[in-house]
Design an enzyme around this catalytic site. Structure first.
Site, PDB file in Angstrom:
ATOM      1  N   LYS A  91      31.517  48.230  36.011  1.00  0.00           N
ATOM      2  CA  LYS A  91      30.115  47.908  36.311  1.00  0.00           C
ATOM      3  C   LYS A  91      29.525  48.995  37.192  1.00  0.00           C
ATOM      4  CE  LYS A  91      27.276  44.310  35.757  1.00  0.00           C
ATOM      5  NZ  LYS A  91      27.132  43.500  34.555  1.00  0.00           N
ATOM      6  N   GLY A 151      16.971  26.902  33.676  1.00  0.00           N
ATOM      7  CA  GLY A 151      16.485  28.244  33.364  1.00  0.00           C
ATOM      8  C   GLY A 151      16.108  28.294  31.901  1.00  0.00           C
ATOM      9  N   GLY A 160      14.990  31.364  30.297  1.00  0.00           N
ATOM     10  CA  GLY A 160      14.736  32.777  30.037  1.00  0.00           C
ATOM     11  C   GLY A 160      15.246  33.156  28.649  1.00  0.00           C
ATOM     12  N   TYR A 179      16.435  30.481  25.770  1.00  0.00           N
ATOM     13  CA  TYR A 179      15.515  30.374  24.626  1.00  0.00           C
ATOM     14  C   TYR A 179      16.280  30.537  23.314  1.00  0.00           C
ATOM     15  CZ  TYR A 179      11.704  31.427  21.431  1.00  0.00           C
ATOM     16  OH  TYR A 179      10.837  31.406  20.364  1.00  0.00           O
TER      17      TYR A 179
HETATM   18  P1  NAD Z   1      16.206  35.841  32.249  1.00  0.00           P
HETATM   19  O1  NAD Z   1      15.743  36.532  33.483  1.00  0.00           O
HETATM   20  O2  NAD Z   1      15.522  36.093  30.961  1.00  0.00           O
HETATM   21  O3  NAD Z   1      16.203  34.242  32.449  1.00  0.00           O
HETATM   22  C1  NAD Z   1      16.576  33.609  33.644  1.00  0.00           C
HETATM   23  C2  NAD Z   1      15.571  32.490  33.864  1.00  0.00           C
HETATM   24  O4  NAD Z   1      16.032  31.686  34.959  1.00  0.00           O
HETATM   25  C3  NAD Z   1      14.175  32.994  34.243  1.00  0.00           C
HETATM   26  O5  NAD Z   1      13.188  32.412  33.396  1.00  0.00           O
HETATM   27  C4  NAD Z   1      14.013  32.534  35.695  1.00  0.00           C
HETATM   28  O6  NAD Z   1      12.660  32.187  36.032  1.00  0.00           O
HETATM   29  C5  NAD Z   1      14.906  31.302  35.722  1.00  0.00           C
HETATM   30  N1  NAD Z   1      15.325  30.902  37.061  1.00  0.00           N
HETATM   31  C6  NAD Z   1      15.617  31.675  38.136  1.00  0.00           C
HETATM   32  N2  NAD Z   1      15.944  30.917  39.186  1.00  0.00           N
HETATM   33  C7  NAD Z   1      15.882  29.624  38.774  1.00  0.00           C
HETATM   34  C8  NAD Z   1      16.136  28.370  39.392  1.00  0.00           C
HETATM   35  N3  NAD Z   1      16.495  28.278  40.678  1.00  0.00           N
HETATM   36  N4  NAD Z   1      15.977  27.246  38.656  1.00  0.00           N
HETATM   37  C9  NAD Z   1      15.588  27.317  37.371  1.00  0.00           C
HETATM   38  N5  NAD Z   1      15.339  28.478  36.728  1.00  0.00           N
HETATM   39  C10 NAD Z   1      15.489  29.626  37.411  1.00  0.00           C
HETATM   40  O7  NAD Z   1      17.766  36.194  32.142  1.00  0.00           O
HETATM   41  P2  NAD Z   1      18.730  35.970  30.900  1.00  0.00           P
HETATM   42  O8  NAD Z   1      18.971  37.278  30.253  1.00  0.00           O
HETATM   43  O9  NAD Z   1      18.293  34.798  30.099  1.00  0.00           O
HETATM   44  O10 NAD Z   1      20.081  35.616  31.681  1.00  0.00           O
HETATM   45  C11 NAD Z   1      20.312  34.313  32.180  1.00  0.00           C
HETATM   46  C12 NAD Z   1      21.723  34.239  32.758  1.00  0.00           C
HETATM   47  O11 NAD Z   1      22.669  34.592  31.749  1.00  0.00           O
HETATM   48  C13 NAD Z   1      22.005  35.213  33.922  1.00  0.00           C
HETATM   49  O12 NAD Z   1      22.926  34.588  34.793  1.00  0.00           O
HETATM   50  C14 NAD Z   1      22.661  36.396  33.235  1.00  0.00           C
HETATM   51  O13 NAD Z   1      23.485  37.135  34.136  1.00  0.00           O
HETATM   52  C15 NAD Z   1      23.485  35.671  32.182  1.00  0.00           C
HETATM   53  N6  NAD Z   1      23.858  36.492  31.026  1.00  0.00           N
HETATM   54  C16 NAD Z   1      22.889  37.078  30.265  1.00  0.00           C
HETATM   55  C17 NAD Z   1      23.262  37.810  29.145  1.00  0.00           C
HETATM   56  C18 NAD Z   1      22.239  38.454  28.243  1.00  0.00           C
HETATM   57  O14 NAD Z   1      22.602  38.888  27.147  1.00  0.00           O
HETATM   58  N7  NAD Z   1      20.980  38.494  28.631  1.00  0.00           N
HETATM   59  C19 NAD Z   1      24.620  37.976  28.818  1.00  0.00           C
HETATM   60  C20 NAD Z   1      25.581  37.348  29.607  1.00  0.00           C
HETATM   61  C21 NAD Z   1      25.184  36.607  30.716  1.00  0.00           C
END
Ligand code: NAD
Length: 356
Positions: free
Chosen positions: A80, A180, A182, A186
């Protein structure tokens, strides 16, 4: 603990401190393990309060990537990068290119991609200086947005857990509370809704909630999400949300979501096990993103291969459940064991070839 003691205890191979005063770059790259292949993991851009915090984050996240790729069956190791900077105000072309030059010095031992605070556009600058970048936008020949496959993988993990819990992997009529909404949530929700699951969603961001309402999904407050009666609780926002305050409130039979580092402590994983709640280890079910980028390493990005490998998360989750039952250990320990067994067996073969 001293740094070398810590690295030795947890098997870190290399730690690189990157400094470029001209651009203001201060970065750390932690390569945990390259037994299975080049270390791969995103670059986080975050305004860490202290250098120690940045160092700790790089080390912790790099090691988690080794476990994630090992369990997913990928030929990649774990690493990382973190850049100490505010992603909203301090990201510049000069800084990102300086970072790219440091990644290049590692000669392919570390492949970088996006993470919190970094975007495909930032990767474009990094890729001006090094070819060791994956997850570039599709228009640049990369594999693009990782969250599509991550969402698919989370859905597959949920289905494997459903089969174990209810004897069928159908999610029709099952209630899912998503924390969440995001990108990952979705994409997971799309699959769940196609199966006529019923969703409760929360988020702190109004834009995300509007998107949820647009899908006809019921919105609840950020506190209510722990109490809403549901079959499946799906953390898709932050880490540390499974802890001694939240676990007693959960009414679900399954916890499975995309967020990284969901368990605050190992004791919380044990508590879920004691309560008979089936926990899908986060790095097992959220591996779709890393699987997606792995489908461009050494080849032209192959979306079918990425999808096929992501769908295998179903079987990997079944293997985790099987190991947990056989060894009478919580699922998070079972997943670690599968990763460590694979690393040990490949290391064994490598040693055999070297000495034999
Ligand atoms: P994102 O930023 O698109 O979505 C995260 C969402 O969580 C946002 O809409 C934010 O407003 C919401 N949020 C933040 N704090 C909150 C709270 N206290 N209560 C409710 N909602 C809250 O990020 P993402 O890409 O969807 O990633 C989400 C999680 O998945 C993260 O932990 C990320 O590390 C993990 N992840 C993502 C991926 C990827 O491919 N994007 C891969 C592996 C792991």
């Amino acid at each position: 603990m001293q740094l070398f003691d810590y690295m030795g205890k947890y098997g870190y191979e290399q730690l690189v401190m990157c400094s470029d005063p001209a651009s203001g770059l201060k970065a750390v790259i932690a390569i945990h393990d390259t037994t299975l292949g080049p270390a791969c993991g995103g670059t986080r851009i975050w305004p860490y309060a202290t250098e120690d915090e940045a160092l700790e984050d790089a080390l912790r996240l790099g090691r988690a990537m080794t476990y994630k790729s090992a369990t997913a069956g990928l030929s990649m190791g774990g690493g990382k990068g973190v850049i100490i900077a505010d992603p909203n105000t301090q990201k510049t072309e000069a800084l990102l290119r300086a970072y790219g030059r440091f990644v290049d010095t590692l000669g392919g031992r570390y492949l970088t991609t996006t993470d919190v605070g970094s975007t495909g556009r930032d990767l474009e600058f990094v890729s001006q200086e090094t070819e060791h970048v994956v997850g570039l936008p599709l228009s640049l020949g990369g594999s693009g947005d990782t969250s599509v496959m991550t969402g698919l993988g989370v859905y597959m993990g949920i289905k494997a857990c459903a089969r174990e819990t209810w004897g069928s992997d159908s999610l029709r009529g099952k209630t899912v509370a998503m924390q969440g909404f995001g990108k990952v949530a979705y994409n997971t929700a799309q699959h769940l809704l196609e199966e006529d699951a019923q969703l409760f969603v929360t988020d702190v961001y109004e834009g995300a909630l509007e998107k949820a309402r647009g899908l006809g999904v019921e919105v609840v407050s950020t506190e209510e999400i722990y109490d809403v009666p549901c079959d499946i609780f799906s953390p898709c926002a932050l880490g540390g949300v499974l802890n001694s305050h939240t676990i007693p409130r959960l009414t679900c039979s399954i916890v499975a979501g995309g967020a990284n580092n969901q368990l605050l402590t190992e004791a919380d994983g044990e508590e879920l096990h004691r309560r008979g709640i089936l926990y899908a280890p986060d790095y097992v079910v959220n591996a779709g993103g890393i699987i997606n980028v792995s489908a461009e390493v050494g080849m032209t990005y192959n979306p079918e291969l990425a999808r096929e490998k992501t769908e295998r998360i179903y079987e990997i989750m079944e293997r985790v459940i099987h190991t947990s039952k056989r060894e009478e250990i919580p699922t998070f320990m079972a997943a670690d064991r599968l990763a460590e067994d694979r690393l040990a067996s490949v290391r064994g073969v490598r040693t055999m070839y070297r000495t034999g």
